[in-house]
Design an enzyme around this catalytic site. Structure first.
Site, PDB file in Angstrom:
ATOM      1  N   LYS A  96      10.962 -19.101 -17.686  1.00  0.00           N
ATOM      2  CA  LYS A  96      12.519 -18.608 -17.697  1.00  0.00           C
ATOM      3  C   LYS A  96      12.726 -18.398 -19.170  1.00  0.00           C
ATOM      4  O   LYS A  96      13.189 -17.553 -19.813  1.00  0.00           O
ATOM      5  CB  LYS A  96      13.531 -19.133 -16.894  1.00  0.00           C
ATOM      6  CG  LYS A  96      14.936 -18.639 -17.130  1.00  0.00           C
ATOM      7  CD  LYS A  96      15.192 -17.408 -16.817  1.00  0.00           C
ATOM      8  CE  LYS A  96      16.315 -16.574 -17.102  1.00  0.00           C
ATOM      9  NZ  LYS A  96      16.608 -15.133 -16.639  1.00  0.00           N
TER      10      LYS A  96
ATOM     11  N   CYS B 162      22.726 -16.396 -22.896  1.00  0.00           N
ATOM     12  CA  CYS B 162      21.483 -16.492 -22.699  1.00  0.00           C
ATOM     13  C   CYS B 162      20.555 -16.376 -23.891  1.00  0.00           C
ATOM     14  O   CYS B 162      20.042 -17.245 -24.314  1.00  0.00           O
ATOM     15  CB  CYS B 162      21.195 -15.273 -21.625  1.00  0.00           C
ATOM     16  SG  CYS B 162      22.526 -15.628 -20.205  1.00  0.00           S
TER      17      CYS B 162
HETATM   18  N1  LIG Z   1      24.911 -14.725 -17.106  1.00  0.00           N
HETATM   19  C1  LIG Z   1      23.692 -13.939 -16.973  1.00  0.00           C
HETATM   20  O1  LIG Z   1      23.149 -12.949 -17.257  1.00  0.00           O
HETATM   21  C2  LIG Z   1      22.585 -15.019 -16.521  1.00  0.00           C
HETATM   22  C3  LIG Z   1      22.655 -16.370 -16.624  1.00  0.00           C
HETATM   23  N2  LIG Z   1      22.004 -17.195 -16.088  1.00  0.00           N
HETATM   24  C4  LIG Z   1      22.114 -18.659 -16.114  1.00  0.00           C
HETATM   25  O2  LIG Z   1      23.175 -19.102 -15.383  1.00  0.00           O
HETATM   26  C5  LIG Z   1      23.952 -19.801 -15.861  1.00  0.00           C
HETATM   27  C6  LIG Z   1      25.314 -19.489 -15.412  1.00  0.00           C
HETATM   28  O3  LIG Z   1      25.617 -18.605 -16.077  1.00  0.00           O
HETATM   29  P1  LIG Z   1      27.075 -17.478 -15.779  1.00  0.00           P
HETATM   30  O4  LIG Z   1      27.380 -17.584 -14.194  1.00  0.00           O
HETATM   31  O5  LIG Z   1      26.894 -16.110 -16.585  1.00  0.00           O
HETATM   32  O6  LIG Z   1      28.007 -18.182 -16.406  1.00  0.00           O
HETATM   33  P2  LIG Z   1      29.770 -18.283 -16.297  1.00  0.00           P
HETATM   34  O7  LIG Z   1      30.309 -18.767 -17.521  1.00  0.00           O
HETATM   35  O8  LIG Z   1      30.094 -16.776 -15.763  1.00  0.00           O
HETATM   36  O9  LIG Z   1      29.867 -19.136 -14.963  1.00  0.00           O
HETATM   37  C7  LIG Z   1      29.817 -20.215 -14.831  1.00  0.00           C
HETATM   38  C8  LIG Z   1      30.957 -20.901 -13.899  1.00  0.00           C
HETATM   39  O10 LIG Z   1      30.645 -22.374 -13.664  1.00  0.00           O
HETATM   40  C9  LIG Z   1      31.882 -22.928 -13.598  1.00  0.00           C
HETATM   41  N3  LIG Z   1      31.748 -24.327 -14.025  1.00  0.00           N
HETATM   42  C10 LIG Z   1      31.615 -24.929 -15.233  1.00  0.00           C
HETATM   43  N4  LIG Z   1      31.661 -26.342 -15.101  1.00  0.00           N
HETATM   44  C11 LIG Z   1      31.436 -26.519 -13.760  1.00  0.00           C
HETATM   45  C12 LIG Z   1      31.059 -27.900 -12.978  1.00  0.00           C
HETATM   46  N5  LIG Z   1      30.886 -28.908 -13.555  1.00  0.00           N
HETATM   47  N6  LIG Z   1      30.986 -27.735 -11.823  1.00  0.00           N
HETATM   48  C13 LIG Z   1      31.059 -26.295 -11.109  1.00  0.00           C
HETATM   49  N7  LIG Z   1      31.318 -25.516 -11.635  1.00  0.00           N
HETATM   50  C14 LIG Z   1      31.689 -25.310 -12.693  1.00  0.00           C
HETATM   51  C15 LIG Z   1      32.978 -22.203 -14.479  1.00  0.00           C
HETATM   52  O11 LIG Z   1      34.053 -22.388 -14.135  1.00  0.00           O
HETATM   53  C16 LIG Z   1      32.477 -20.963 -14.249  1.00  0.00           C
HETATM   54  O12 LIG Z   1      33.144 -20.392 -13.146  1.00  0.00           O
HETATM   55  C17 LIG Z   1      23.800 -19.702 -17.393  1.00  0.00           C
HETATM   56  O13 LIG Z   1      24.220 -20.769 -18.105  1.00  0.00           O
HETATM   57  C18 LIG Z   1      22.452 -19.271 -17.617  1.00  0.00           C
HETATM   58  O14 LIG Z   1      21.641 -20.341 -17.548  1.00  0.00           O
HETATM   59  C19 LIG Z   1      20.369 -16.967 -15.749  1.00  0.00           C
HETATM   60  C20 LIG Z   1      20.459 -15.451 -15.819  1.00  0.00           C
HETATM   61  C21 LIG Z   1      21.347 -14.497 -15.901  1.00  0.00           C
HETATM   62  C1  LIG Z   2      14.651 -10.700 -20.618  1.00  0.00           C
HETATM   63  C2  LIG Z   2      15.881 -10.224 -19.958  1.00  0.00           C
HETATM   64  O1  LIG Z   2      15.884  -9.063 -19.863  1.00  0.00           O
HETATM   65  N1  LIG Z   2      17.019 -10.869 -19.769  1.00  0.00           N
HETATM   66  C3  LIG Z   2      18.271 -10.480 -19.312  1.00  0.00           C
HETATM   67  C4  LIG Z   2      19.346 -11.115 -20.346  1.00  0.00           C
HETATM   68  O2  LIG Z   2      20.590 -10.663 -20.019  1.00  0.00           O
HETATM   69  P1  LIG Z   2      21.723 -10.602 -21.060  1.00  0.00           P
HETATM   70  O3  LIG Z   2      22.933 -10.334 -20.250  1.00  0.00           O
HETATM   71  O4  LIG Z   2      21.800 -11.628 -21.899  1.00  0.00           O
HETATM   72  O5  LIG Z   2      21.564  -9.176 -21.646  1.00  0.00           O
HETATM   73  P2  LIG Z   2      20.388  -8.337 -22.786  1.00  0.00           P
HETATM   74  O6  LIG Z   2      20.581  -6.912 -22.206  1.00  0.00           O
HETATM   75  O7  LIG Z   2      19.506  -9.364 -22.896  1.00  0.00           O
HETATM   76  O8  LIG Z   2      21.367  -8.427 -24.352  1.00  0.00           O
HETATM   77  C5  LIG Z   2      21.615  -9.537 -24.922  1.00  0.00           C
HETATM   78  C6  LIG Z   2      22.049  -9.360 -26.197  1.00  0.00           C
HETATM   79  O9  LIG Z   2      21.045  -8.585 -26.969  1.00  0.00           O
HETATM   80  C7  LIG Z   2      21.534  -7.375 -27.359  1.00  0.00           C
HETATM   81  N2  LIG Z   2      20.198  -6.240 -27.142  1.00  0.00           N
HETATM   82  C8  LIG Z   2      19.475  -6.245 -25.925  1.00  0.00           C
HETATM   83  C9  LIG Z   2      18.356  -5.537 -25.850  1.00  0.00           C
HETATM   84  C10 LIG Z   2      17.787  -4.825 -26.829  1.00  0.00           C
HETATM   85  O10 LIG Z   2      17.075  -3.991 -26.820  1.00  0.00           O
HETATM   86  N3  LIG Z   2      18.746  -4.940 -28.083  1.00  0.00           N
HETATM   87  C11 LIG Z   2      19.555  -5.677 -28.288  1.00  0.00           C
HETATM   88  O11 LIG Z   2      20.323  -5.833 -29.288  1.00  0.00           O
HETATM   89  C12 LIG Z   2      22.640  -6.769 -26.435  1.00  0.00           C
HETATM   90  O12 LIG Z   2      23.422  -5.839 -26.976  1.00  0.00           O
HETATM   91  C13 LIG Z   2      23.403  -8.116 -26.198  1.00  0.00           C
HETATM   92  O13 LIG Z   2      24.065  -8.572 -27.145  1.00  0.00           O
HETATM   93  O14 LIG Z   2      19.384 -12.823 -19.988  1.00  0.00           O
HETATM   94  C14 LIG Z   2      19.477 -13.000 -18.674  1.00  0.00           C
HETATM   95  C15 LIG Z   2      19.584 -14.389 -18.513  1.00  0.00           C
HETATM   96  O15 LIG Z   2      18.279 -14.850 -18.743  1.00  0.00           O
HETATM   97  O16 LIG Z   2      20.406 -14.958 -18.447  1.00  0.00           O
HETATM   98  C16 LIG Z   2      18.599 -12.349 -17.671  1.00  0.00           C
HETATM   99  O17 LIG Z   2      18.537 -12.580 -16.689  1.00  0.00           O
HETATM  100  C17 LIG Z   2      18.508 -10.687 -17.738  1.00  0.00           C
HETATM  101  O18 LIG Z   2      17.579 -10.284 -17.162  1.00  0.00           O
END
Ligand SMILES: NC(=O)C1=CN([C@@H]2O[C@H](COP(=O)(O)OP(=O)(O)OC[C@H]3O[C@@H](n4cnc5c(N)ncnc54)[C@H](O)[C@@H]3O)[C@@H](O)[C@H]2O)C=CC1
Ligand SMILES: CC(=O)N[C@@H]1[C@@H](OP(=O)(O)OP(=O)(O)OC[C@H]2O[C@@H](n3ccc(=O)[nH]c3=O)[C@H](O)[C@@H]2O)O[C@H](C(=O)O)[C@@H](O)[C@@H]1O
Length: 463
Positions: free
Chosen positions: A239, A293
């Protein structure tokens, strides 16, 4: 190994019933599941788990989140299908929500953790939220339970932090429960599609039995291939490597855009042409790299291990210069037309880290506003998808509505995040003077390149 807890729910980890019987129990609603974290990723994940297993308790510390989900409502913007799914699974009792993590843990046989993993002000990984959830899980952990970590973490977290902590705080032996890392490979805006199987699902356990149970679970959640790897550390590394790959490649694109400026070519055209052969996947230059992320994950390696990470560090540095670079394109555009930075009216379009996602962590907009305000410009900012204004006002921007913007006139417009709502904005009509300086940070305003009365600088286009 006991096959059931005092609650009588069947165990999966170390169970001596057949995998088929376990699968039937899982999909028959006999296996209570707790999902900790109901945010952008956790609510879609909990909803799919509920759709498949019919027996999910979601846990969140935010009472407003719990209240809205308990009412069958979805608090996440921009996720196709999620509102209907939340309403349906809550309505049929497949998903409930609570703030009581340890109570939910006591009743659960599978514990899925997807809470934020952030970095502190020194960019050191901050696992405090994961650790606080693990304390709740430990309070309710029973022999035969399985813990699934989906939050992205530094490699070795499951082996060296999660499993020992759970054992110590629950009083169980490490061999009595399962721990697996199953990375969430999901993008906001397509979460349900991604969770249900857009890509293969990686699973890796602290032991073979943990991996087997994770395969069983995700074999029912995802329609795509389940990819078991050697162990949890390998899965954690997969990851983080994916995220680091993205950050480094965005940095390369950002560096190439500066060469393209000197070469007087469109780097976007060159990138698209270069990517026509399969060994090249140049990314897109832009106003910066935000979210919690991609800008954070490199620090899960840089700060945690001794191996040389100069490329990752330099990539972070390059990406973090882009907001200032973007602001300075506007300032130099104003100067070129005889306008002082100080006192110029500059409009910033977009505050969230990327379009359609209400997330402000590490947003490039902050750096753009800070540089403009630092130069004495009068900065106005707008973003229809977030209600949060204070951090940007503290940085020197006056945050207004789109209607206010339409009434205003500006010396420069800087697009940082291409929100859909900006497509209807008549940008030339916002000009206070001729020309209006337009900086396009996301290749979203290219139609203005040769517009009369517009001085256009586009990152990846002609800058
Ligand atoms: N946002 C994304 O695109 C992606 C995120 N991830 C991973 O998933 C994790 C979570 O991401 P999001 O859902 O976007 O975060 P988020 O900030 O949208 O949601 C986190 C939620 O967890 C809750 N929370 C905080 N502390 C807590 C606790 N102690 N017990 C239970 N709930 C609690 C918050 O109130 C909030 O509703 C990230 O840190 C990242 O590692 C992985 C892939 C994609
Ligand atoms: C490898 C990969 O594509 N990871 C994705 C990424 O999602 P995330 O929501 O962070 O968006 P993102 O498209 O990576 O953009 C992150 C940041 O980078 C910028 N960005 C993105 C792609 C690019 O070519 N140029 C650029 O400047 C975006 O504007 C943004 O500010 O991170 C997520 C995660 O791991 O949390 C992951 O699940 C998503 O699939």
């Amino acid at each position: 190994m006991s096959d059931s807890t005092s609650q009588g729910a069947p165990a999966l980890y170390g169970s001596d019933v057949s995998t088929d019987e376990q699968r039937d129990a899982l999909t028959g609603g006999e296996v209570p599941i707790a999902v900790y974290g109901l945010g952008k990723m956790g609510l879609p994940l909990a909803s799919v788990y509920a759709d498949v297993t019919g027996n999910v308790t979601g846990v969140d510390v935010d009472p407003a989140v719990v209240e809205s989900i308990s009412a069958g409502e979805n608090h996440i913007v921009g996720e196709p299908g999620l509102s209907d799914l939340v309403e349906e699974v809550v309505d049929r009792g497949a998903l409930s929500a609570t703030t009581e993590g340890s109570t939910a843990a006591a009743d659960a046989r599978v514990h899925v953790v997807i809470v934020p993993t952030l970095v502190d002000e020194d960019s050191k990984p901050d696992l405090s939220v994961v650790e606080s959830v693990m304390a709740d899980v430990a309070a309710g952990l029973s022999a035969g339970d399985q813990v699934i970590l989906e939050s992205t973490v530094p490699p070795r977290t499951c082996r060296d932090v999660v499993a020992p902590t759970l054992a110590a705080e629950s009083g169980l032996d490490r061999e009595e429960f399962g721990v697996a890392f199953c990375p969430e490979r999901t993008s906001s805006g397509r979460a349900l599609e991604d969770i249900r199987g857009a890509y293969p699902k990686i699973v890796g356990g602290i032991d073979d039995e943990s991996t087997r149970v994770a395969e069983l679970l995700y074999g029912e959640i995802s329609s795509n291939e389940i990819v078991p790897v050697a162990d949890a550390t390998t899965a954690e590394a997969v990851k983080v490597f994916e995220g680091v790959y993205r950050d480094v490649n965005i940095a390369l694109a950002n560096e190439l855009t500066k060469h393209a400026e000197e070469l007087e070519i469109s780097v976007l055209e060159a990138i698209e042409a270069a990517n026509t052969q399969p060994f090249c996947d140049l990314h897109i230059p832009g106003a910066g790299v935000g979210g919690h992320c991609i800008p954070y994950y490199p620090h899960f390696l840089i700060q945690m291990f001794n191996a040389d990470s100069r490329l990752m560090e330099l990539s972070r540095e390059i990406n973090d210069t882009m907001p200032t670079y973007t602001a300075e394109l506007a300032l130099s555009g104003l100067a070129k037309h005889g306008k002082e930075s100080a006192g110029s009216d500059v409009l910033v379009l977009g505050l969230t880290y990327r379009a359609g996602v209400d997330e402000l962590r590490a947003t490039p907009a902050m750096g753009v506003i800070e540089r403009l305000a630092g130069a004495g410009a009068d900065v106005t900012a707008v973003d229809p998808i977030t209600d949060t204004t204070e951090p940007f006002e503290d940085a020197g921007a006056n945050v207004v509505s789109l209607d206010d913007v339409r009434e205003g006139s500006y010396d420069a417009v800087v697009l940082v995040t291409a929100q859909e709502a900006f497509e209807d904005l008549e940008i030339p009509a916002l000009a206070a003077d001729d020309p209006l300086v337009v900086v396009d940070g996301r290749q979203a305003l290219t139609e203005l390149q040769n517009e009369h009365g517009i001085y256009y600088r586009g990152i990846g286009i002609n800058a």
